[in-house]
Design a protein around this motif. Structure first.
Motif, short mmCIF file in Angstrom:
data_model
loop_
_atom_site.label_atom_id
_atom_site.label_comp_id
_atom_site.label_asym_id
_atom_site.label_seq_id
_atom_site.Cartn_x
_atom_site.Cartn_y
_atom_site.Cartn_z
N LYS A 1 -84.79 -17.07 64.36
CA LYS A 1 -84.62 -17.80 65.61
C LYS A 1 -85.63 -17.28 66.64
O LYS A 1 -85.83 -16.08 66.77
CB LYS A 1 -83.20 -17.60 66.14
CG LYS A 1 -82.94 -18.32 67.46
CD LYS A 1 -81.49 -18.16 67.89
CE LYS A 1 -81.20 -16.75 68.35
NZ LYS A 1 -79.83 -16.60 68.87
N ILE A 2 -86.29 -18.20 67.34
CA ILE A 2 -87.18 -17.81 68.43
C ILE A 2 -86.78 -18.56 69.69
O ILE A 2 -86.21 -19.66 69.63
CB ILE A 2 -88.67 -18.07 68.10
CG1 ILE A 2 -88.91 -19.55 67.82
CG2 ILE A 2 -89.13 -17.20 66.96
CD1 ILE A 2 -90.37 -19.91 67.62
N ILE A 3 -87.04 -17.96 70.82
CA ILE A 3 -86.69 -18.55 72.10
C ILE A 3 -87.98 -18.75 72.90
O ILE A 3 -88.80 -17.83 73.02
CB ILE A 3 -85.72 -17.67 72.88
CG1 ILE A 3 -84.41 -17.49 72.09
CG2 ILE A 3 -85.42 -18.26 74.26
CD1 ILE A 3 -83.46 -16.48 72.71
N ILE A 4 -88.16 -19.96 73.44
CA ILE A 4 -89.30 -20.25 74.29
C ILE A 4 -88.80 -20.39 75.72
O ILE A 4 -87.92 -21.20 76.00
CB ILE A 4 -90.02 -21.54 73.85
CG1 ILE A 4 -90.44 -21.45 72.37
CG2 ILE A 4 -91.23 -21.81 74.75
CD1 ILE A 4 -91.42 -20.35 72.07
N ASN A 5 -89.32 -19.57 76.62
CA ASN A 5 -88.93 -19.64 78.03
C ASN A 5 -89.84 -20.62 78.79
O ASN A 5 -91.02 -20.72 78.49
CB ASN A 5 -89.02 -18.26 78.68
CG ASN A 5 -87.89 -17.36 78.21
OD1 ASN A 5 -86.82 -17.85 77.85
ND2 ASN A 5 -88.12 -16.05 78.20
N THR B 1 -84.03 -8.98 70.56
CA THR B 1 -85.14 -8.33 71.24
C THR B 1 -84.79 -7.88 72.65
O THR B 1 -85.66 -7.43 73.39
CB THR B 1 -86.36 -9.27 71.29
OG1 THR B 1 -85.97 -10.51 71.88
CG2 THR B 1 -86.90 -9.52 69.90
N THR B 2 -83.52 -8.02 73.03
CA THR B 2 -83.08 -7.45 74.31
C THR B 2 -83.31 -5.94 74.27
O THR B 2 -82.93 -5.26 73.31
CB THR B 2 -81.59 -7.73 74.55
OG1 THR B 2 -81.38 -9.14 74.63
CG2 THR B 2 -81.11 -7.08 75.83
N LEU B 3 -83.94 -5.40 75.29
CA LEU B 3 -84.24 -3.97 75.31
C LEU B 3 -83.00 -3.19 75.71
O LEU B 3 -82.40 -3.42 76.76
CB LEU B 3 -85.38 -3.68 76.29
CG LEU B 3 -86.71 -4.39 76.01
CD1 LEU B 3 -87.77 -3.93 77.00
CD2 LEU B 3 -87.17 -4.16 74.57
N ARG B 4 -82.61 -2.25 74.87
CA ARG B 4 -81.43 -1.43 75.12
C ARG B 4 -81.85 0.03 75.19
O ARG B 4 -82.22 0.65 74.19
CB ARG B 4 -80.39 -1.62 74.02
CG ARG B 4 -79.80 -3.02 73.91
CD ARG B 4 -78.94 -3.38 75.12
NE ARG B 4 -77.96 -2.36 75.42
CZ ARG B 4 -76.76 -2.27 74.82
NH1 ARG B 4 -76.42 -3.14 73.89
NH2 ARG B 4 -75.92 -1.32 75.18
N ILE C 1 -96.69 -16.83 70.23
CA ILE C 1 -95.96 -15.83 69.46
C ILE C 1 -96.91 -15.24 68.44
O ILE C 1 -97.88 -15.88 68.01
CB ILE C 1 -94.72 -16.42 68.75
CG1 ILE C 1 -95.12 -17.53 67.77
CG2 ILE C 1 -93.69 -16.90 69.73
CD1 ILE C 1 -93.98 -17.98 66.89
N ARG C 2 -96.65 -14.00 68.06
CA ARG C 2 -97.46 -13.34 67.05
C ARG C 2 -96.57 -12.96 65.87
O ARG C 2 -95.42 -12.57 66.05
CB ARG C 2 -98.12 -12.08 67.64
CG ARG C 2 -99.20 -12.39 68.67
CD ARG C 2 -99.90 -11.11 69.11
NE ARG C 2 -101.02 -11.39 69.99
CZ ARG C 2 -100.92 -11.46 71.31
NH1 ARG C 2 -99.76 -11.25 71.91
NH2 ARG C 2 -101.99 -11.72 72.05
N TYR D 1 -93.09 -11.45 67.53
CA TYR D 1 -93.02 -11.02 68.91
C TYR D 1 -94.05 -11.77 69.74
O TYR D 1 -95.00 -12.32 69.18
CB TYR D 1 -93.26 -9.49 69.00
CG TYR D 1 -94.64 -9.05 68.55
CD1 TYR D 1 -95.67 -8.85 69.46
CD2 TYR D 1 -94.92 -8.84 67.20
CE1 TYR D 1 -96.94 -8.44 69.06
CE2 TYR D 1 -96.18 -8.44 66.78
CZ TYR D 1 -97.19 -8.24 67.71
OH TYR D 1 -98.44 -7.85 67.32
N PRO D 2 -93.93 -11.88 71.07
CA PRO D 2 -92.71 -11.54 71.80
C PRO D 2 -91.62 -12.58 71.54
O PRO D 2 -91.94 -13.72 71.20
CB PRO D 2 -93.17 -11.61 73.27
CG PRO D 2 -94.30 -12.58 73.26
CD PRO D 2 -95.00 -12.41 71.94
N ASN D 3 -90.41 -12.23 71.70
CA ASN D 3 -89.30 -13.16 71.50
C ASN D 3 -88.17 -12.73 72.42
O ASN D 3 -87.55 -11.71 72.16
CB ASN D 3 -88.84 -13.13 70.05
CG ASN D 3 -87.88 -14.26 69.72
OD1 ASN D 3 -87.67 -15.16 70.52
ND2 ASN D 3 -87.30 -14.20 68.54
N PRO D 4 -87.93 -13.44 73.52
CA PRO D 4 -88.44 -14.74 73.91
C PRO D 4 -89.95 -14.73 74.20
O PRO D 4 -90.53 -13.71 74.56
CB PRO D 4 -87.65 -15.06 75.18
CG PRO D 4 -86.44 -14.19 75.11
CD PRO D 4 -86.90 -12.95 74.43
#
Length: 877
Positions: free
Chosen positions: A873-877, A620-623, A813-814, A805-808
């Motif tokens: 995989k999900i990331i929680i900040n 999900t990194t924006l490129r 999360i939805r 999403y969102p992830n992170p």
């Protein structure tokens, strides 16, 4: 021809004869036995010739390209690719014309070949034709004429049949004309009776990079004193290339916005460039101390004249290309050495990386010398085509392009400067320097040459919106004299606004966007002589408010161009056009990506994204593409409508969005179509990384990214000429069968189905962008056996797909679902396998999960029922 080249040519010719003996019968037999499958008539396969035969070391198969003929005359782009293994045809991309003979009315031209040149020059307004001279007659109505005053290259003219959209096929002259300005390298078909242009495509792919309201602009060409590079030869020295070093934005750094320059030493790959980047003769030691060698010749073209040899930086006998770079307020010519060095570096890196995956000599890559390696089985041998890369090219602005002729002829890359206006407010509450908020207009004086410092003044009239600057009625003329006029963008043409301000003695104009963000002003004018810029709504409205509150704002407007050669993603994108053009249809035919649903821009975006991946990136990194040239943050969308990400709430493109990529005049935005394809390829890359992990070794790594890079290159070789999305999808699936015994079929189908390119999807006519059929379904059991996708219920019509999403995420999360999932267990596990959340329910629409009680870290989300097993995989900040 020297002895070595003669022997090589002879061997290749004998190989070509041998090929015909070995495979001709297999092809004939396959075509005859599969007429119904190919949707052809028996008469359609009676006459054809081989144009290319390529053995792929990666897939261990042979790609054969055959050209459909009628009475010895080729049918344009009717080139089918057949893949053979163990002397059997295993895959076909058919592009033959059905019922060809009934559609042809004439086999004899009434227009002479040389007259076709005159007709093209008149219709395309290329200038006066003079000195037309027949240079070579290749037989069978195939000629080479002189440049004739309208072309940079000799003009080839060949008799062909041109299929048209109405189903007819017309006898035509095919001409190649490389415009004198270097912007277009036309491949044109004109009616062999009337001389009217029937169709044309451009070997020079112009990537205008326009989005939304941006309008491509060309600034006036600025002539500079021409400085030519000598052809510098150096004394041979053992292992000399081991000393070379370059101060560049080293990959995976994408641009100056993404990181700093660093010194790289001997970055060439020993397999792809065995004698280094400055060699051309295949013996130890370099031939050139400038940015020139076997793969690339990077040179300056600041006069826009496309000279064969322009200025190139010299690294000396030590090949030390460590040049200073100071862009702050400096003219581009002051850092040309650093710019050309970076252009040379990235272009060579592209050559070396993609060589590993199959863009090699046999497949039509770009090299001055093939070093005796197997060449594509066309005759004569096809080297002598290193990339000519023009940096700081003055023939255009805010743009870049890549012209790809057939194998054996030099492609040309043109990298331009990009306008970037800087607004510095010297007084008042808004004091400060604003970058990334403004663009210069395509008309008027250049701020680079004419910086302006003056007070701002609102250009008010008595209209309904007094700040539109469209009427002289009630205009405050005295307030404009000697000041910079501030105007809103709506109401009338930009050139009318600026002309009115100039007529009332304003020294410059700022046009404020009426919508959020900034935009680029288009238009043409020969009478406007003052600078004009557009600014974002945010900055512009703040200026208007301050002025309306009585503040005095003194502003300095300057123009500091951004050099496209420092944007590694754009350089890679341009080079990528050469890769896709040479691989689809074979190196002998570079016209296969000229239909409306063609995917060239998508492949090029993917190439740039793939080589600039970093170990810390997530799916999900924006490129963005070209964020540097738009002065955006690295998480911006750049020059595309959406940034690339697997998060469909951010990049929602699906297959049916292709129909919305029209430009309003019946033509299609190839960038819009391409970005939909690139979104799918980027999803595939991350799907494969999820399975195999990420490997930062772009050359010989074994990660999911490397496997996807291989699928893309092998898929290009299998993609049919004139293909749309479905043909390209099927080619990638076929590549996985050849490379990996099909172990990734389920994953690949999931990716394409998620964005509407499922099993039942249909491209319709690939020369139309409005007739697609979207489908989210997976293949039936008969096509995709359960053994290849055991976790899925393959008897269901539609795969139950999820977007998380969102992830992170932080507090929630939805989960967005394409269709309902009954009796599902949704669970979250930490990295120790401990269950931290679980709920059983029917899932429909969008489901929200509260994660505010979870500690920061990495977790696995799983959704299961009796037929579905899904994890992410999900990331929680």
């Amino acid at each position: 021809m020297n002895k070595k080249r003669f022997l090589t040519a002879a061997m290749l010719f004998l190989s070509f004869i041998s090929f015909g003996q070995n495979y001709n019968d297999a092809i004939k037999e396959y075509l005859s036995n599969n007429l119904e499958k190919l949707d052809l008539l028996e008469d359609d396969i009676k006459e054809w010739k081989m144009t290319n035969e390529v053995f792929s070391k990666q897939t261990k198969v042979r790609h054969v390209y055959i050209q459909q003929l009628h009475k010895g005359i080729p049918v344009f782009n009717a080139v089918s690719n057949l893949t053979l293994k163990d002397n059997k045809v295993i895959f076909v991309g058919n592009s033959f014309v059905k019922d060809l003979s009934s559609k042809i009315k004439s086999t004899t031209p009434t227009l002479k070949a040389e007259n076709a040149i005159v007709q093209v020059a008149e219709q395309l307004k290329l200038g006066r034709v003079n000195g037309v001279e027949l240079m070579e007659e290749l037989g069978n109505n195939n000629f080479v004429f002189s440049k004739s005053g309208i072309s940079q290259e000799k003009i080839s003219v060949e008799l062909v049949y041109q299929p048209l959209k109405d189903g007819s096929v017309k006898l035509s002259w095919l001409l190649n004309v490389y415009q004198l300005d270097g912007i277009h390298w036309w491949n044109i078909r004109v009616d062999a009776k009337t001389g009217v242009i029937l169709q044309k495509n451009d070997w020079g792919v112009n990537c205008n990079y326009d989005m939304d309201t941006d309008t491509h602009s060309h600034a006036p060409t600025i002539k500079k004193e021409e400085v030519k590079s000598p052809v510098i030869l150096i004394k041979k020295k053992e292992n000399l290339f081991e000393l070379d070093q370059y101060n560049v934005f080293r990959l995976p750094v994408e641009s100056p916005n993404h990181g700093s320059r660093s010194i790289v030493s001997s970055p060439h790959n020993i397999i792809a460039s065995p004698f280094g980047w400055h060699d051309t003769d295949g013996a130890a030691g370099a031939e050139y101390t400038i940015t020139r060698g076997n793969n690339v010749h990077a040179q300056l073209d600041d006069d826009g004249e496309n000279e064969t040899i322009g200025y190139s930086p010299d690294g000396g006998s030590a090949l030390n290309f460590n040049f200073p770079l100071d862009r702050d307020g400096k003219a581009a010519e002051t850092y040309k050495d650093a710019s050309l060095t970076n252009l040379f570096y990235v272009s060579n890196i592209m050559h070396d990386i993609w060589y590993q995956y199959g863009f090699d000599e046999v497949s039509g890559n770009f090299q001055a010398n093939n070093y005796g390696r197997e060449a594509a089985l066309t005759f004569p041998p096809t080297d002598g085509d290193e990339v000519i890369a023009d940096g700081q090219d003055a023939s255009g602005r805010n743009n870049a392009n890549f012209a790809t002729p057939r194998d054996g002829r030099n492609p040309r890359m043109q990298m331009f400067l990009w306008d970037d206006a800087v607004v510095k407010i010297n007084t008042g509450s808004l004091s400060g320097k604003y970058t990334g908020d403004a663009y210069e207009a395509s008309f008027g004086a250049s701020l680079e040459e004419n910086p302006i410092t003056a007070n701002l003044a609102l250009m008010q009239d008595s209209g309904d919106d007094p700040l539109q600057g469209c009427s002289e009625s009630g205009l405050d003329v005295a307030g404009l004299a000697g000041n910079i006029a501030v105007i809103r963008s709506s109401g009338c043409l930009f050139v009318n606004k600026v002309q009115l301000a100039q007529d009332n003695n304003a020294v410059a104009v700022i046009v404020v966007n009426s919508n959020p963000g900034r935009f680029r002003m288009g238009g043409e004018s020969t009478t406007i002589t003052i600078p004009a810029i557009s600014v974002s709504q945010e900055l512009g409205e703040a200026m208007i408010t301050a002025l309306q509150n009585g503040e005095s704002l003194n502003v300095a407007l300057t123009g500091t161009p951004l050099d496209g050669s420092f944007d590694n993603g754009i350089v890679a994108h341009e080079y990528g056009h050469g890769i896709s053009n040479r691989l689809v249809g074979g190196g002998g035919n570079v016209n296969c990506l000229s239909n409306q649903e063609q995917l060239g821009e998508g492949w090029s975006d993917y190439f740039g994204l793939a080589i600039t991946m970093k170990p810390g990136d997530t799916d999900t990194t924006l490129r963005g593409i070209g964020t540097f040239t738009r002065s955006e943050a690295i998480t911006g969308r750049g020059i595309r409508r959406y940034p690339y990400t697997t998060n469909m709430s951010v990049n929602p493109f699906i297959f049916s969005d292709v129909k919305d990529q029209g430009l309003g005049d019946g033509s299609v935005s190839v960038h819009g179509v391409g970005s939909i394809w690139a979104a799918m390829l980027w999803d595939l890359q991350w799907k494969m990384i999820g399975i195999y992990g990420f490997d930062s070794n772009m050359y010989t790594g074994n990660g999911g990214n490397n496997k996807t890079m291989q699928l893309v290159i092998s898929g290009l070789k299998l993609t049919p000429c004139n293909s749309g999305f479905v043909g390209a999808r099927d080619a990638i699936l076929a590549a996985d069968e050849l490379l990996n015994d099909g172990v990734n079929q389920c994953a690949i189908w999931e990716v394409f189905a998620r964005r509407g390119l499922g099993y039942s999807a249909d491209s319709g006519d690939a020369d139309s962008f409005t007739d697609q059929t979207i489908a989210f379904d997976m293949p039936p059991e008969s096509v995709l056996p359960a053994s290849k996708c055991a976790a899925l219920n393959l008897n269901t019509e539609t795969l139950k797909m999820f977007t998380v999403y969102p992830n992170p995420a932080t507090t929630l999360i939805r989960i967005s679902l394409v269709s309902e999932v009954k009796n599902a267990t949704t669970a979250i596990y930490d990295m120790n396998g401990r269950e931290v959340y679980s709920k059983k329910s029917d899932l429909k629409g969008t489901v929200t999960i509260n994660t505010e009680n979870l500690s920061a870290g990495i977790y696995i989300l799983k959704i299961n029922n009796e037929v579905i097993s899904y994890s992410q995989k999900i990331i929680i900040n």
